[in-house]
Design a protein around this motif. Structure first.
Motif, short mmCIF file in Angstrom:
data_model
loop_
_atom_site.label_atom_id
_atom_site.label_comp_id
_atom_site.label_asym_id
_atom_site.label_seq_id
_atom_site.Cartn_x
_atom_site.Cartn_y
_atom_site.Cartn_z
N CYS A 194 2.85 3.04 10.32
CA CYS A 194 2.63 4.28 9.57
C CYS A 194 1.71 5.18 10.41
O CYS A 194 0.69 4.69 10.93
N ALA A 195 2.04 6.46 10.49
CA ALA A 195 1.19 7.39 11.24
C ALA A 195 -0.19 7.51 10.62
O ALA A 195 -1.17 7.80 11.31
N ASP A 236 -0.39 1.90 18.15
CA ASP A 236 -0.17 2.98 17.20
C ASP A 236 0.83 3.95 17.82
O ASP A 236 0.69 4.34 18.98
N GLY A 237 1.81 4.37 17.04
CA GLY A 237 2.86 5.22 17.58
C GLY A 237 2.44 6.65 17.89
O GLY A 237 3.06 7.31 18.72
N LEU A 286 0.85 -1.18 0.00
CA LEU A 286 0.00 0.00 0.00
C LEU A 286 0.89 1.23 0.00
O LEU A 286 1.84 1.31 0.78
N ALA A 287 0.59 2.20 -0.84
CA ALA A 287 1.25 3.49 -0.75
C ALA A 287 0.70 4.23 0.46
O ALA A 287 -0.45 4.03 0.87
N VAL A 288 1.50 5.10 1.05
CA VAL A 288 1.06 5.85 2.22
C VAL A 288 -0.24 6.60 1.93
O VAL A 288 -1.18 6.59 2.74
N LEU A 289 -0.33 7.24 0.77
CA LEU A 289 -1.51 8.04 0.47
C LEU A 289 -2.73 7.21 0.14
O LEU A 289 -3.85 7.74 0.09
#
Length: 244
Positions: free
Chosen positions: A181-182, A201-202, A145-148
């Motif tokens: 991922c945030a 989750d960070g 998956l791309a971040v966007l």
């Protein structure tokens, strides 16, 4: 206390999501400032993006020092610019990868990181070793998956992530998931319900780490590797970042 949450990419919808998750986790009396840099990549997916985005992180830290910020959270799982930010900030600086991995280590025998593109794996594996988590991290998993993709309403991103988390539990011997991922900050509760294990989750864990550090009156030591930068001349467009 005032915590600045810095999304190192320039996608405002992701910054808004991250800020919302941080505010939900924050204690009463904690003010969350969510910010994106004025320059840099729209997403961070590799070493080059990470290097460029670190300048934007420093930019936001320098602004925060003028805004009376008590601590900073770098809300990208690569933790870009973390060391440099610690040199510049009066208060503590926490990266979401570091916060999430340590949090997971407190509550599980072993965890898997579930992240986005395959090209990010080497960066995250390096962070696992740098943070001393080799004995706790069972595997870094990626999804292509791309971040966007996480910002596209109606996409199948959530189901893809959940399936990868299920595989991690079944195949890696992990009893906890760390979201890599945030942009996944809003998915932790749903994934935990679907998979039956704690999901860290960070962004939210990083806020709680910072609240603890600030509440204890602790900040970054200046006695060694995080001493203030040496005063020297910076040339060209970098002159604005010359240490003062």
């Amino acid at each position: 206390m005032k915590i600045k949450v810095i999304n190192p990419n320039t996608t405002q919808s992701m910054t808004d999501k991250i800020g919302g998750a941080a505010r939900e986790a924050a204690a009463a009396g904690t003010q969350i400032l969510a910010a994106s840099p004025r320059m840099g990549p729209v997403s961070i997916e590799g070493h080059y993006d990470e290097a460029i985005s670190a300048i934007g992180v420093i930019d936001e830290v320098l602004k925060g020092e003028q805004e009376g910020v008590d601590g900073y959270l770098i809300a990208c799982f690569d933790d870009p610019g973390l060391g440099a930010a610690r040199e510049m900030a009066r208060g503590p600086v926490v990266g979401i990868a570091e916060a999430a991995m340590h949090t997971a280590s407190y509550i599980s025998g072993g965890f898997s990181v579930v992240a986005t593109l395959h090209r990010s794996r080497i960066i995250l594996e390096h962070l696992v070793r740098a943070y001393g988590m080799d004995h706790k991290c069972r595997k870094v998993r990626t999804t292509e998956l791309a971040v966007l993709d996480l910002e596209v309403e109606g996409s199948d991103a959530q189901s893809i992530i959940i399936e990868e988390c299920r595989r991690a539990i079944a195949e890696d011997g992990s009893d906890c998931i760390v979201l890599g991922c945030a942009g996944m900050a809003d998915l932790a509760a749903t994934i935990s319900r679907e998979c039956g294990v704690p999901v860290v989750d960070g962004v939210t864990s990083g806020v709680k780490v910072l609240e603890g550090l600030i509440g204890l009156g602790l900040s970054t030591s200046r006695a060694g590797g995080y001493a203030r930068p040496l005063n020297k001349t910076y040339i060209g467009s970098m002159a604005q970042y010359e240490p003062k």
